[in-house]
Design a protein around this motif. Structure first.
Motif, PDB file in Angstrom:
ATOM      1  N   VAL A  27     -26.276   5.596   9.865  1.00  0.00           N
ATOM      2  CA  VAL A  27     -25.385   5.048   8.846  1.00  0.00           C
ATOM      3  C   VAL A  27     -25.904   5.464   7.474  1.00  0.00           C
ATOM      4  O   VAL A  27     -27.043   5.174   7.115  1.00  0.00           O
ATOM      5  N   ARG A  28     -25.052   6.160   6.709  1.00  0.00           N
ATOM      6  CA  ARG A  28     -25.417   6.577   5.359  1.00  0.00           C
ATOM      7  C   ARG A  28     -24.281   6.229   4.404  1.00  0.00           C
ATOM      8  O   ARG A  28     -23.109   6.329   4.756  1.00  0.00           O
ATOM      9  N   ALA A  29     -24.655   5.833   3.203  1.00  0.00           N
ATOM     10  CA  ALA A  29     -23.659   5.539   2.180  1.00  0.00           C
ATOM     11  C   ALA A  29     -22.990   6.842   1.743  1.00  0.00           C
ATOM     12  O   ALA A  29     -23.554   7.924   1.887  1.00  0.00           O
ATOM     13  N   PRO A  30     -21.775   6.752   1.189  1.00  0.00           N
ATOM     14  CA  PRO A  30     -21.072   7.967   0.764  1.00  0.00           C
ATOM     15  C   PRO A  30     -21.888   8.827  -0.197  1.00  0.00           C
ATOM     16  O   PRO A  30     -21.863  10.060  -0.114  1.00  0.00           O
ATOM     17  N   PHE A  31     -22.624   8.200  -1.114  1.00  0.00           N
ATOM     18  CA  PHE A  31     -23.374   8.969  -2.094  1.00  0.00           C
ATOM     19  C   PHE A  31     -24.605   9.627  -1.466  1.00  0.00           C
ATOM     20  O   PHE A  31     -25.068  10.665  -1.944  1.00  0.00           O
ATOM     21  N   GLU A  32     -25.136   9.024  -0.425  1.00  0.00           N
ATOM     22  CA  GLU A  32     -26.217   9.676   0.319  1.00  0.00           C
ATOM     23  C   GLU A  32     -25.699  10.920   1.030  1.00  0.00           C
ATOM     24  O   GLU A  32     -26.391  11.947   1.100  1.00  0.00           O
ATOM     25  N   ARG A  33     -24.484  10.857   1.548  1.00  0.00           N
ATOM     26  CA  ARG A  33     -23.884  12.029   2.194  1.00  0.00           C
ATOM     27  C   ARG A  33     -23.657  13.145   1.177  1.00  0.00           C
ATOM     28  O   ARG A  33     -23.856  14.323   1.470  1.00  0.00           O
ATOM     29  N   ASP A  34     -23.229  12.773  -0.028  1.00  0.00           N
ATOM     30  CA  ASP A  34     -23.055  13.776  -1.078  1.00  0.00           C
ATOM     31  C   ASP A  34     -24.355  14.526  -1.329  1.00  0.00           C
ATOM     32  O   ASP A  34     -24.368  15.763  -1.437  1.00  0.00           O
ATOM     33  N   ARG A  35     -25.432  13.783  -1.468  1.00  0.00           N
ATOM     34  CA  ARG A  35     -26.731  14.413  -1.739  1.00  0.00           C
ATOM     35  C   ARG A  35     -27.095  15.381  -0.619  1.00  0.00           C
ATOM     36  O   ARG A  35     -27.538  16.508  -0.872  1.00  0.00           O
ATOM     37  N   ALA A  36     -26.904  14.961   0.629  1.00  0.00           N
ATOM     38  CA  ALA A  36     -27.248  15.826   1.762  1.00  0.00           C
ATOM     39  C   ALA A  36     -26.411  17.102   1.750  1.00  0.00           C
ATOM     40  O   ALA A  36     -26.908  18.192   2.067  1.00  0.00           O
ATOM     41  N   VAL A  38     -25.193  18.736  -0.819  1.00  0.00           N
ATOM     42  CA  VAL A  38     -25.695  19.664  -1.827  1.00  0.00           C
ATOM     43  C   VAL A  38     -27.022  20.270  -1.384  1.00  0.00           C
ATOM     44  O   VAL A  38     -27.257  21.473  -1.534  1.00  0.00           O
ATOM     45  N   VAL A  39     -27.896  19.457  -0.824  1.00  0.00           N
ATOM     46  CA  VAL A  39     -29.193  19.970  -0.356  1.00  0.00           C
ATOM     47  C   VAL A  39     -29.004  21.082   0.663  1.00  0.00           C
ATOM     48  O   VAL A  39     -29.720  22.099   0.656  1.00  0.00           O
ATOM     49  N   HIS A  40     -28.031  20.931   1.562  1.00  0.00           N
ATOM     50  CA  HIS A  40     -27.837  21.894   2.642  1.00  0.00           C
ATOM     51  C   HIS A  40     -26.910  23.058   2.264  1.00  0.00           C
ATOM     52  O   HIS A  40     -26.670  23.944   3.090  1.00  0.00           O
ATOM     53  N   ALA A  41     -26.400  23.071   1.051  1.00  0.00           N
ATOM     54  CA  ALA A  41     -25.471  24.126   0.640  1.00  0.00           C
ATOM     55  C   ALA A  41     -26.184  25.468   0.496  1.00  0.00           C
ATOM     56  O   ALA A  41     -27.336  25.534   0.038  1.00  0.00           O
ATOM     57  N   ALA A  42     -25.489  26.536   0.859  1.00  0.00           N
ATOM     58  CA  ALA A  42     -26.058  27.878   0.717  1.00  0.00           C
ATOM     59  C   ALA A  42     -26.379  28.187  -0.740  1.00  0.00           C
ATOM     60  O   ALA A  42     -27.382  28.850  -1.045  1.00  0.00           O
ATOM     61  N   SER A  43     -25.559  27.685  -1.652  1.00  0.00           N
ATOM     62  CA  SER A  43     -25.806  27.926  -3.077  1.00  0.00           C
ATOM     63  C   SER A  43     -27.128  27.324  -3.527  1.00  0.00           C
ATOM     64  O   SER A  43     -27.784  27.857  -4.424  1.00  0.00           O
ATOM     65  N   SER A  44     -27.524  26.215  -2.922  1.00  0.00           N
ATOM     66  CA  SER A  44     -28.818  25.611  -3.265  1.00  0.00           C
ATOM     67  C   SER A  44     -29.964  26.516  -2.837  1.00  0.00           C
ATOM     68  O   SER A  44     -30.937  26.712  -3.576  1.00  0.00           O
ATOM     69  N   ARG A  45     -29.881  27.082  -1.650  1.00  0.00           N
ATOM     70  CA  ARG A  45     -30.944  27.977  -1.174  1.00  0.00           C
ATOM     71  C   ARG A  45     -31.082  29.200  -2.077  1.00  0.00           C
ATOM     72  O   ARG A  45     -32.187  29.666  -2.341  1.00  0.00           O
ATOM     73  N   ARG A  46     -29.961  29.716  -2.548  1.00  0.00           N
ATOM     74  CA  ARG A  46     -30.007  30.921  -3.381  1.00  0.00           C
ATOM     75  C   ARG A  46     -30.718  30.679  -4.711  1.00  0.00           C
ATOM     76  O   ARG A  46     -31.219  31.618  -5.339  1.00  0.00           O
ATOM     77  N   LEU A  47     -30.761  29.428  -5.163  1.00  0.00           N
ATOM     78  CA  LEU A  47     -31.417  29.135  -6.434  1.00  0.00           C
ATOM     79  C   LEU A  47     -32.896  29.519  -6.417  1.00  0.00           C
ATOM     80  O   LEU A  47     -33.485  29.753  -7.471  1.00  0.00           O
ATOM     81  N   ALA A  48     -33.490  29.577  -5.232  1.00  0.00           N
ATOM     82  CA  ALA A  48     -34.911  29.927  -5.136  1.00  0.00           C
ATOM     83  C   ALA A  48     -35.184  31.343  -5.613  1.00  0.00           C
ATOM     84  O   ALA A  48     -36.329  31.678  -5.947  1.00  0.00           O
ATOM     85  N   ALA A  49     -34.162  32.184  -5.652  1.00  0.00           N
ATOM     86  CA  ALA A  49     -34.347  33.583  -6.059  1.00  0.00           C
ATOM     87  C   ALA A  49     -33.552  33.908  -7.313  1.00  0.00           C
ATOM     88  O   ALA A  49     -33.155  35.052  -7.526  1.00  0.00           O
ATOM     89  N   LYS A  50     -33.304  32.874  -8.140  1.00  0.00           N
ATOM     90  CA  LYS A  50     -32.607  33.096  -9.400  1.00  0.00           C
ATOM     91  C   LYS A  50     -33.510  32.693 -10.560  1.00  0.00           C
ATOM     92  O   LYS A  50     -34.263  31.717 -10.477  1.00  0.00           O
ATOM     93  N   THR A  51     -33.397  33.442 -11.654  1.00  0.00           N
ATOM     94  CA  THR A  51     -34.251  33.250 -12.816  1.00  0.00           C
ATOM     95  C   THR A  51     -34.052  31.880 -13.455  1.00  0.00           C
ATOM     96  O   THR A  51     -32.918  31.429 -13.629  1.00  0.00           O
ATOM     97  N   GLN A  52     -35.166  31.248 -13.824  1.00  0.00           N
ATOM     98  CA  GLN A  52     -35.137  30.090 -14.707  1.00  0.00           C
ATOM     99  C   GLN A  52     -35.382  30.594 -16.133  1.00  0.00           C
ATOM    100  O   GLN A  52     -34.469  30.715 -16.915  1.00  0.00           O
TER     101      GLN A  52
END
Length: 411
Positions: A27-36, A38-52
């Motif tokens: 059981v997870r609250a709706p906002f907890e599902r939102d966080r998950a 984003v964490v699992h999105a492919a776009s999040s993984r790509r950030l590891a190889a993008k310039t800060q």
């Protein structure tokens, strides 16, 4: 009280109604599902190889877009919890805030903004909304169209740093948060929201971003040997600060603010030498500065009203002194790191590379695009829409994959 109870059904609503989860699922609250999501999105993984600030391939220590986003998320979560709002919302917005950044960070954003002019421009925050509501594959609507991650209204609102379209941006047309293509979902997520006002959680995300990159970019500059906090060329830094951030800032005020920061007990008194002792001292300084900024904002916000500090019921209060302190740190990083001579030539090359890559992909068409973008190309009704597809493709690339694809396609 559980902070989630302060958010009504409209805040929890998703654009596309989803079937209930399995009865034996956690059981997870709706906002907890939102966080998950984003964490699992492919776009999040790509950030590891993008310039800060400095390219991720240049040094093992410096931050990339992913590590920066994780740090912003930590600051946002702590401040949100201290204010009594739902920390998952602010944290998710922080995790998502840079998803729309293209290769080479803000420099790549400038290049794509120029080439995307015929299709409505490019802006990293607008691209983030496009990713969250369209390009990331998680949910489809009844007609089979992608609804992106299908986040709740409250979370999407918190992710919207500039809640207006380009046409309504005013004098600074570079900053906007919505493309015309996302107008319908934007209207839905801003339902009954007054004008341009940011929700409290978006304000927390925005402050956390400012705090994190002002402090951590200085830390990276010190470790990279580009910045010595014991020897600051104040007139030159103040000129850079005015050009980049605060055009009306006065030297006397900035001198006073820097003197106040130098009075922080962990501010270095000797040049950085790379030892563990100096590394530890530098980390303690970053911790003290983050605590100072967030603590002052929290106190000012509590002093301004009784709350609740959620959505559009309250605003974050930033003391003028805190704004100047953050600006001074940003000015240090801008002067000694971002506009260093060796960086200027590299930045120009990066912009040329992305411009040439967009032209090459437009010339080759769908055969040169990844499958999702090739599908979008075939569905595009005109040249402007096809240009938007190519810009989406290029924006999705990492620094290294942009360089590699350019090498293959541009002779």
């Amino acid at each position: 009280m559980d902070p989630t109870e302060l958010y009504d059904e409209a805040a929890r609503e998703r654009l596309v109604v989803e079937p209930p989860k399995r009865v034996d699922a956690p059981v997870r609250a709706p906002f907890e599902r939102d966080r998950a999501r984003v964490v699992h999105a492919a776009s999040s993984r790509r950030l590891a190889a993008k310039t800060q600030v400095v390219g991720p391939q240049s040094d093992d220590f410096v931050r990339n877009r992913l590590t920066h986003s994780l740090e912003v998320a930590q600051v946002a979560r702590d401040l949100s919890r201290a204010l009594g709002s739902q920390p998952d919302i602010a944290e998710t917005a922080a995790l998502a805030h840079d998803l729309g950044h293209p290769p080479f960070g803000h420099n790549g954003e400038r290049a794509l903004a120029a080439v995307a002019e015929p299709c409505g421009g490019f802006e990293g925050n607008a691209q983030t909304l496009r990713l969250l509501t369209r390009l990331e594959a998680k949910t489809v609507d009844a007609e089979g169209r992608s609804a992106g991650l299908n986040l709740t209204r409250a979370t999407l609102d918190a992710c919207t740093k500039y809640p207006w379209e380009r046409a309504a941006a005013g004098p600074d047309a570079r900053k906007f948060g919505v493309y015309a293509d996302e107008r319908a979902v934007f209207t839905w997520l801003r339902d009954q929201t007054p004008g341009r006002r940011l929700c409290l959680e978006a304000q927390v995300m925005d402050l956390a971003d400012d705090v994190a990159y002002s402090v951590h970019d200085v830390e990276d500059g010190v470790v990279a040997g580009r910045l010595d906090l014991t020897d600051v060329d104040r007139p030159a830094v103040w000129e850079t600060l005015r050009h980049w951030y605060l055009p009306d800032a006065r030297d006397d005020d900035l001198d006073d603010v820097l003197d106040g920061l130098r009075a922080v007990g962990t501010w270095p008194t000797a040049p950085y030498d790379g030892s563990r002792r100096h590394l530890a001292a530098l980390k303690n300084l970053t911790s003290d500065l983050i605590g100072r900024f967030c603590g002052d904002v929290q106190a000012a916000t509590f002093a301004a009203g009784a709350g609740p500090f959620v959505r559009h019921d309250a605003d974050l209060v930033l003391p003028e002194r805190t704004v100047l302190e953050i600006a001074v740190l940003k000015g240090l990083a801008a002067h000694y790191v971002m506009q260093a001579a060796d960086r200027v030539a590299a930045l120009e090359h990066q912009r040329e590379l992305l411009t040439e890559l967009v032209a090459a992909l437009l010339g080759r068409g769908p055969d040169a695009l990844d499958r999702p973008f090739a599908d979008d190309w075939h569905d595009a009704p005109d040249d402007a829409a096809r240009l938007r597809v190519v810009v989406d493709q290029v924006a999705s690339l990492t620094d290294a994959s942009a360089v590699a694809r350019h090498a293959r396609m541009v002779s």
